[in-house]
Design an enzyme around this catalytic site. Sequence first.
Site, PDB file in Angstrom:
ATOM      1  N   VAL A  27      44.443  40.328  44.547  1.00 51.90           N
ATOM      2  CA  VAL A  27      45.267  39.840  45.412  1.00 51.90           C
ATOM      3  C   VAL A  27      46.678  39.801  45.704  1.00 51.90           C
ATOM      4  CG1 VAL A  27      45.607  37.102  45.933  1.00 51.90           C
ATOM      5  CG2 VAL A  27      43.216  38.131  44.899  1.00 51.90           C
ATOM      6  N   GLN A 107      38.195  46.140  50.799  1.00 48.36           N
ATOM      7  CA  GLN A 107      36.833  45.724  49.899  1.00 48.36           C
ATOM      8  C   GLN A 107      36.934  44.424  50.609  1.00 48.36           C
ATOM      9  OE1 GLN A 107      38.649  43.271  45.935  1.00 48.36           O
ATOM     10  NE2 GLN A 107      36.772  44.725  44.680  1.00 48.36           N
ATOM     11  N   CYS A 136      35.288  39.051  41.249  1.00 45.77           N
ATOM     12  CA  CYS A 136      36.039  37.937  41.059  1.00 45.77           C
ATOM     13  C   CYS A 136      35.873  36.945  41.145  1.00 45.77           C
ATOM     14  CB  CYS A 136      37.215  37.945  42.424  1.00 45.77           C
ATOM     15  SG  CYS A 136      38.641  37.091  42.677  1.00 45.77           S
ATOM     16  N   HIS A 207      34.367  46.060  35.449  1.00 46.17           N
ATOM     17  CA  HIS A 207      35.830  45.248  35.138  1.00 46.17           C
ATOM     18  C   HIS A 207      34.952  44.694  33.022  1.00 46.17           C
ATOM     19  CE1 HIS A 207      39.039  42.378  34.904  1.00 46.17           C
ATOM     20  NE2 HIS A 207      38.952  42.624  34.005  1.00 46.17           N
ATOM     21  N   GLY A 242      40.049  47.522  32.908  1.00 46.15           N
ATOM     22  CA  GLY A 242      40.095  46.607  32.275  1.00 46.15           C
ATOM     23  C   GLY A 242      40.860  46.301  31.510  1.00 46.15           C
ATOM     24  N   ASP A 243      42.646  46.767  30.858  1.00 48.35           N
ATOM     25  CA  ASP A 243      43.402  46.979  30.119  1.00 48.35           C
ATOM     26  C   ASP A 243      43.905  48.825  30.173  1.00 48.35           C
ATOM     27  OD1 ASP A 243      43.947  44.161  29.372  1.00 48.35           O
ATOM     28  OD2 ASP A 243      42.624  44.695  27.341  1.00 48.35           O
ATOM     29  N   ALA A 265      45.987  48.020  36.889  1.00 50.62           N
ATOM     30  CA  ALA A 265      45.492  46.554  38.039  1.00 50.62           C
ATOM     31  C   ALA A 265      46.715  46.304  37.104  1.00 50.62           C
ATOM     32  CB  ALA A 265      44.025  45.827  38.198  1.00 50.62           C
TER      33      ALA A 265
END
Length: 421
Positions: A27, A107, A136, A207, A242-243, A265
Site C-alpha cells: 500500500v 495485484q 492482506c 506470507h 516475510g522477513d 517488502a
Amino acid sequence: MASEPKKVPIPRNGVDYRGKVVLAPMVRSGELPSRLLALHYGADLVWGPETVDRSMIGTTRRFNPDTQTIEWTRKPSQGAKAPPADVKDSVIYRVHPEKEGRRLVFQLGTSNPALAVQAARLVAADVAGIDVNAGCPKPFSTHDGMGAALLRAPDRLVAILEALVRDVAPAFGIGVSVKIRILDTPAETEALVRRLVATGITGLTVHCRTTPMRPRERAVRGQLRMVAAVCREAGVACLMNGDVETRDQALDLIREYGVDGAMIATQAEKNPSCFRTAAQGGLLPWEDVVEQYLRYAMDVENKFGNTKFLLTQLVPGKSPAYRRVSACKSYSKLCEMLGLEHLADRAREVDASLDIDPDGLSKKNKKVNSSALAAGGQMAESRTTVQAKKGLAERGVGAHEEAEAEIQPAAQPAGGMAISA
C-alpha cells in the site's frame, strides 16, 4: 536418471516466477516510481499495490505522452451519482510499458469472480500477470470479503482463480497467481494450497505469518517446506514472503527451504538497493537512493503526496533532512532542502504541470485568515469572507484516493511498517 520436475506451462506473454527476487505488493509504497526504483536496483519483478476490482471497472485507458505511461482514469464521483462534466480525471492505475510492462504483476483485490474477470481484462494486455490478493489482513481489504478473508472462504477463492484462469489467461497469454498467508495448522494450510494449485495458476506466494500476526512479529517458516513441496508436485512456482531483507538472504532462503523465489517488502520500502547483492556493493547510502527516487518520481510526474510519503520512508528519521523533507510542499522545495539543485529546473517543470506552487500553496488555494483580517482592522471583510468547501478534485483528491480511503488505513502504520498485501 532423475525426471524433470513438473512445471505448469508459462503463457506466451507471462513470466516464470522461478529464480526471482521480487518487490512485494505494498500500500502506497508500490506506486509507479517505487516500482521503477526497485527495478533499477535489480528487482526481477515488481508487484503493484492491491487495486480493487470496482475501482478499475469503468475506467478509461489512455496513453500519456508527457510521462510515456499508460493510465486508467475515471471521473471522481464527489459523492454524486453522476460526476460533474468539468471535473478533472483521476488516475486509478499507471504502467510504464517500456520500463516495467513485462515485469509488472497487477495485484487484484476482489471477492467476486465476475468482477475479478471484468477488472483484470482491463489491464491484462499491459502487464505480465494477474495476482489475487488473499493475504492482506487489514480491515480495508477484509471488510468486503477480500484479502485474508478469502482464506476462510476457499470455495470463493477457488472460483475467482478458476474464472481468471479460464476467462483472462488464455485470451491475453499471461499467468494468474495468488498470494496467501499460512493458516493456524500445517494441515489446514496444506489442504488450502492443494486446492489452489489445482485451479491452473502458475504461481503462489506464501506470507509466512498467520492473519492475526503483525509485521513486527517474526515470520514463521515451519510450514514453508511443505507448501513448497505441494507447489512443486503440481508444477506451480512458489515464492516466499516475510522477513526477507536482501537479495543475498533471499537466495540463501530459497536454497534452504526449497522455494522458487522470494519477495521483499519492508526493507525495499526503506532502501530498495537491498535488491543488490553484496558483490554488487550491497546497500547504498540513503542520499543516493533518494536522488534516484526523485528522478523517477519527477519523470512520471508522481502525485506529490505519495512522493513525500515515500521520502519519509527512505530518509532516516534521525537525519536532519527528515524534518526538512516533512515540511516541503513542492518538488522545488524538496530539491532545495535535499541539496539537489541540479534537479531544480525539472522540479519547477513538474510543479507547474501538477499545478503546485514551488514556494508553497498557490494563491488561489490559500485560505483567508479571518483572525488576521480582524487584527488588521478589516473586521467587516473578515465577517463577509466565506470559504466555500472545495470538492475533492479541487483539493487534489480523486477517484483513486477515494478508492484508497475505502481500502487503505487513514494513517501510516505504526513504525512506518509497510503493509504488504
